[in-house]
Write an enzyme that holds these catalytic residues in place. Structure first.
Site, mmCIF file in Angstrom:
data_model
loop_
_atom_site.group_PDB
_atom_site.id
_atom_site.type_symbol
_atom_site.label_atom_id
_atom_site.label_comp_id
_atom_site.label_asym_id
_atom_site.label_seq_id
_atom_site.Cartn_x
_atom_site.Cartn_y
_atom_site.Cartn_z
ATOM 1 N N ASN A 1 0.828 -1.203 0.000
ATOM 2 C CA ASN A 1 0.000 0.000 0.000
ATOM 3 C C ASN A 1 0.864 1.256 0.000
ATOM 4 O O ASN A 1 1.928 1.307 0.615
ATOM 5 C CB ASN A 1 -1.043 -0.008 1.133
ATOM 6 C CG ASN A 1 -0.471 -0.244 2.506
ATOM 7 O OD1 ASN A 1 0.547 -0.896 2.658
ATOM 8 N ND2 ASN A 1 -1.127 0.288 3.516
ATOM 9 N N GLU B 1 0.423 5.215 0.621
ATOM 10 C CA GLU B 1 -0.488 6.254 1.123
ATOM 11 C C GLU B 1 -0.036 7.644 0.683
ATOM 12 O O GLU B 1 1.022 7.820 0.075
ATOM 13 C CB GLU B 1 -0.588 6.129 2.650
ATOM 14 C CG GLU B 1 -1.202 4.792 3.043
ATOM 15 C CD GLU B 1 -1.458 4.641 4.533
ATOM 16 O OE1 GLU B 1 -0.961 5.468 5.330
ATOM 17 O OE2 GLU B 1 -2.163 3.684 4.884
ATOM 18 N N CYS C 1 -4.200 0.775 -2.347
ATOM 19 C CA CYS C 1 -4.051 -0.493 -1.636
ATOM 20 C C CYS C 1 -3.002 -1.363 -2.327
ATOM 21 O O CYS C 1 -2.764 -1.241 -3.539
ATOM 22 C CB CYS C 1 -5.364 -1.263 -1.632
ATOM 23 S SG CYS C 1 -6.661 -0.499 -0.667
ATOM 24 N N GLU D 1 -3.148 -4.434 -3.209
ATOM 25 C CA GLU D 1 -3.674 -5.292 -4.286
ATOM 26 C C GLU D 1 -3.721 -4.553 -5.611
ATOM 27 O O GLU D 1 -3.391 -5.100 -6.662
ATOM 28 C CB GLU D 1 -5.095 -5.767 -3.934
ATOM 29 C CG GLU D 1 -5.185 -6.646 -2.699
ATOM 30 C CD GLU D 1 -5.374 -5.870 -1.400
ATOM 31 O OE1 GLU D 1 -4.862 -4.732 -1.290
ATOM 32 O OE2 GLU D 1 -6.023 -6.403 -0.491
ATOM 33 N N CYS E 1 -10.408 -4.722 0.165
ATOM 34 C CA CYS E 1 -11.481 -3.734 0.311
ATOM 35 C C CYS E 1 -12.392 -3.781 -0.920
ATOM 36 O O CYS E 1 -12.092 -4.441 -1.921
ATOM 37 C CB CYS E 1 -10.891 -2.330 0.475
ATOM 38 S SG CYS E 1 -10.345 -1.586 -1.075
ATOM 39 N N CYS F 1 -10.805 -2.817 -4.296
ATOM 40 C CA CYS F 1 -9.880 -3.860 -4.770
ATOM 41 C C CYS F 1 -10.648 -5.073 -5.274
ATOM 42 O O CYS F 1 -10.245 -5.704 -6.253
ATOM 43 C CB CYS F 1 -8.913 -4.261 -3.665
ATOM 44 S SG CYS F 1 -7.691 -2.973 -3.338
HETATM 45 N N1 THU Z 1 -5.225 -1.588 2.580
HETATM 46 C C1 THU Z 1 -4.666 -2.383 1.621
HETATM 47 O O1 THU Z 1 -3.604 -2.073 1.074
HETATM 48 N N2 THU Z 1 -5.308 -3.515 1.290
HETATM 49 C C2 THU Z 1 -6.427 -4.006 1.907
HETATM 50 O O2 THU Z 1 -6.889 -5.077 1.552
HETATM 51 C C3 THU Z 1 -7.053 -3.221 2.968
HETATM 52 C C4 THU Z 1 -6.481 -1.882 3.227
HETATM 53 C C5 THU Z 1 -4.505 -0.372 2.978
HETATM 54 C C6 THU Z 1 -5.137 0.923 2.578
HETATM 55 C C7 THU Z 1 -4.551 1.863 3.613
HETATM 56 O O3 THU Z 1 -3.268 2.291 3.164
HETATM 57 C C8 THU Z 1 -4.365 1.000 4.840
HETATM 58 O O4 THU Z 1 -4.407 -0.345 4.370
HETATM 59 C C9 THU Z 1 -5.422 1.207 5.907
HETATM 60 O O5 THU Z 1 -6.682 1.127 5.362
#
Ligand code: THU
Length: 163
Positions: A62, A64, A73, A75, A112, A115
């Site tokens: 991920n 940010e 994310c 994925e 999520c 994704c």
């Molecule tokens: N996140 C992912 O990368 N994948 C997931 O399946 C769930 C959430 C990340 C997004 C964000 O950077 C952090 O996790 C918290 O939500």
């Protein structure tokens, strides 16, 4: 009036040691890749590693952003990379793991909603299911035979071209 029922089935393993060797390897790689996440805002570090049908391995974590909605994310970072590096190759299996500064990592997380939608499109595009291996840094592991089972009644390209 009729009622419909949708069922999702998946496998639950007590821990990584119960997995087939290839799957255990992939989940271990996803655990490693959590360390490449850029997650200074959530402190929630997600790693995804996929094996493509040609055997190549692609990773994502991920990413940010101070403008929170700009974050991506793991994925979707993985799928975007796969699409650039191997534009004509289907993803066979994707392992997803995480660790967090805010708690332990014993329970699998699942992708999520956005994704799930992206995974579904990737499956449709390559006409190939994406197996998902979900697990934290320890504890139970879930395996789904196809990502699309996590998004029943999905909106797809077919809906854009209805007669
Ligand atoms: N996140 C992912 O990368 N994948 C997931 O399946 C769930 C959430 C990340 C997004 C964000 O950077 C952090 O996790 C918290 O939500």
């Amino acid at each position: 009036m009729k009622k419909n029922k949708i069922e999702i089935s998946y496998e639950i393993f007590d821990d990584l040691s119960e997995l087939a060797m290839q799957d255990a390897w992939l989940l271990n790689e996803a655990r490693e890749v959590t360390n490449q996440a850029y997650a200074p805002y959530s402190n929630f570090y997600v790693g995804a590693v996929a094996k493509l049908v040609n055997g190549e391995i692609v990773a994502g974590s991920n990413q940010e952003n101070a403008s929170f909605p700009a974050g991506l994310c793991a994925e979707r970072v993985l799928l975007a990379s796969a699409s650039v590096l191997y534009p004509n190759i289907a993803v066979d299996t994707m392992a997803i793991s995480y660790h967090s500064n805010n708690g332990n990592s014993k329970v699998p997380i699942s992708p999520c909603g956005i994704c799930r939608q992206t995974l579904r499109e990737y499956e449709d595009r390559f006409k190939h299911p994406i197996r998902l291996i979900l697990g934290g840094m320890e504890g139970k592991v879930f395996i789904f035979e196809k990502a699309s089972s996590l998004l029943p009644l999905a909106f797809t390209s077919k809906d854009l071209n209805q007669e």
